[in-house]
Design an enzyme around this catalytic site. Sequence first.
Site, PDB file in Angstrom:
ATOM      1  N   LEU A   1      -4.103  10.268  13.638  1.00  0.00           N
ATOM      2  CA  LEU A   1      -3.828   8.893  14.067  1.00  0.00           C
ATOM      3  C   LEU A   1      -3.222   8.824  15.471  1.00  0.00           C
ATOM      4  CD1 LEU A   1      -2.329   7.380  10.781  1.00  0.00           C
ATOM      5  CD2 LEU A   1      -4.691   7.266  11.609  1.00  0.00           C
TER       6      LEU A   1
ATOM      7  N   HIS B   1      -2.191   4.356  16.990  1.00  0.00           N
ATOM      8  CA  HIS B   1      -1.126   3.480  16.486  1.00  0.00           C
ATOM      9  C   HIS B   1       0.140   3.690  17.318  1.00  0.00           C
ATOM     10  CE1 HIS B   1      -3.265   2.345  12.748  1.00  0.00           C
ATOM     11  NE2 HIS B   1      -3.815   3.569  12.880  1.00  0.00           N
TER      12      HIS B   1
ATOM     13  N   ARG C   1       0.842  -1.199   0.000  1.00  0.00           N
ATOM     14  CA  ARG C   1       0.000   0.000   0.000  1.00  0.00           C
ATOM     15  C   ARG C   1       0.873   1.243   0.000  1.00  0.00           C
ATOM     16  NH1 ARG C   1      -4.193   1.574   4.868  1.00  0.00           N
ATOM     17  NH2 ARG C   1      -5.542   3.017   3.723  1.00  0.00           N
TER      18      ARG C   1
ATOM     19  N   PHE D   1       1.179  10.601   2.572  1.00  0.00           N
ATOM     20  CA  PHE D   1       0.564  10.038   3.769  1.00  0.00           C
ATOM     21  C   PHE D   1       1.459   8.951   4.371  1.00  0.00           C
ATOM     22  CE2 PHE D   1      -3.117   7.251   5.498  1.00  0.00           C
ATOM     23  CZ  PHE D   1      -2.848   7.667   6.793  1.00  0.00           C
TER      24      PHE D   1
ATOM     25  N   ASN E   1      -2.834  -1.629  12.311  1.00  0.00           N
ATOM     26  CA  ASN E   1      -3.739  -2.509  13.050  1.00  0.00           C
ATOM     27  C   ASN E   1      -5.161  -2.402  12.494  1.00  0.00           C
ATOM     28  OD1 ASN E   1      -5.018  -0.182  14.293  1.00  0.00           O
ATOM     29  ND2 ASN E   1      -3.294  -0.118  15.731  1.00  0.00           N
TER      30      ASN E   1
ATOM     31  N   GLN F   1       2.978   1.191   3.376  1.00  0.00           N
ATOM     32  CA  GLN F   1       2.673   0.120   4.327  1.00  0.00           C
ATOM     33  C   GLN F   1       3.148  -1.222   3.788  1.00  0.00           C
ATOM     34  OE1 GLN F   1      -1.350   0.255   5.761  1.00  0.00           O
ATOM     35  NE2 GLN F   1      -1.325  -1.869   6.499  1.00  0.00           N
TER      36      GLN F   1
ATOM     37  N   PHE G   1       3.763   0.701   9.010  1.00  0.00           N
ATOM     38  CA  PHE G   1       3.784   1.753   7.985  1.00  0.00           C
ATOM     39  C   PHE G   1       4.776   2.830   8.389  1.00  0.00           C
ATOM     40  CE2 PHE G   1       0.396   3.067  10.885  1.00  0.00           C
ATOM     41  CZ  PHE G   1       0.605   4.433  11.056  1.00  0.00           C
TER      42      PHE G   1
END
Length: 307
Positions: free
Chosen positions: A128, A132, A61, A66, A108, A69, A119
């Site tokens: 976030l 995380h 990903r 951003f 997660n 991952q 990531f």
Amino acid sequence: MRPRVFLDFSLDNVSLGRVILELYTESAPQTAENFRALCTGEKGLSSAGVPLYYKNSIVHRCIKDFMIQGGDFTKRNGTGGESIFGGNFPDEDLSRPLDAEGLLCMANRGPNTNGSQFFITLRECPHLNGKHVVFGKVIRGYDDVISKIANVPVDGKDRPTTSVIISNCGELELRKKEPVKRDRSPEDVDDNIRRSRHSSLSRSRSSSLDSAPRRKKSKKEKKKSKKEKAMDNSHDEDVPRRPNGETEEEYDARLEREENERIESQRRKELERLKRLNDESIQSKDGVRFKGRGRMKYIDPETSRRY
């Protein structure tokens, strides 16, 4: 000293370079250990028989500006992965904010669902925070490698259209500094020669002092039985010897024996001298042998006849 690991990335089988990450073991020790062991592959196989190892897994990903991952080494599509603890494990420190690029975070599916997916941030992600675990950061390779991966073309589900693979990974060990070797100068050589000469003189002086006659010990202290002497002889290899091959005990015994022989020789000479003096005193030139004291003497009638 925080542990450091590396990830080598390749794009369509062409090497992109190496990324080095530092792990926050002080705030997230369990999470950091999970990531470190998955980089080394030291834990062997998972419950499904898949190596617990990031090597040859993909970045599944990429979202520009951003994050990128990866870490799904079981299904390779973002739905798999497994921790070294045999499944998911709970969140540790959620107080660290996602306030910069290059932060290493656990991916997660909600609270306490950490596995192997991770990531790396491409910017700050305040939305976030508290969701995380931040457990490391990129300390080398962000501009050269991570930025290139972030610009890889992707499909509608943010999956790279060209394979981005972790071609190799592992842990870095701190290299110990090797001692600096310098060429020996003539002054150093002269110093070594002077030291060796001084040590030789010291050894010769000590050996001359050791060779001097030692103080006589009593016969009772030096007397040994035959059995003790035999035992001593059986351990000759362990006893330090003098230059002529004698042990310390043999050297002392020889000195005592030579001293006794010298005393005995002097005594015999003195007895012989006294005997000669005695013989000369009792034998006269005219054949008269004196016995006793005063006028008592024997007169030979043949030589001293009176008329």
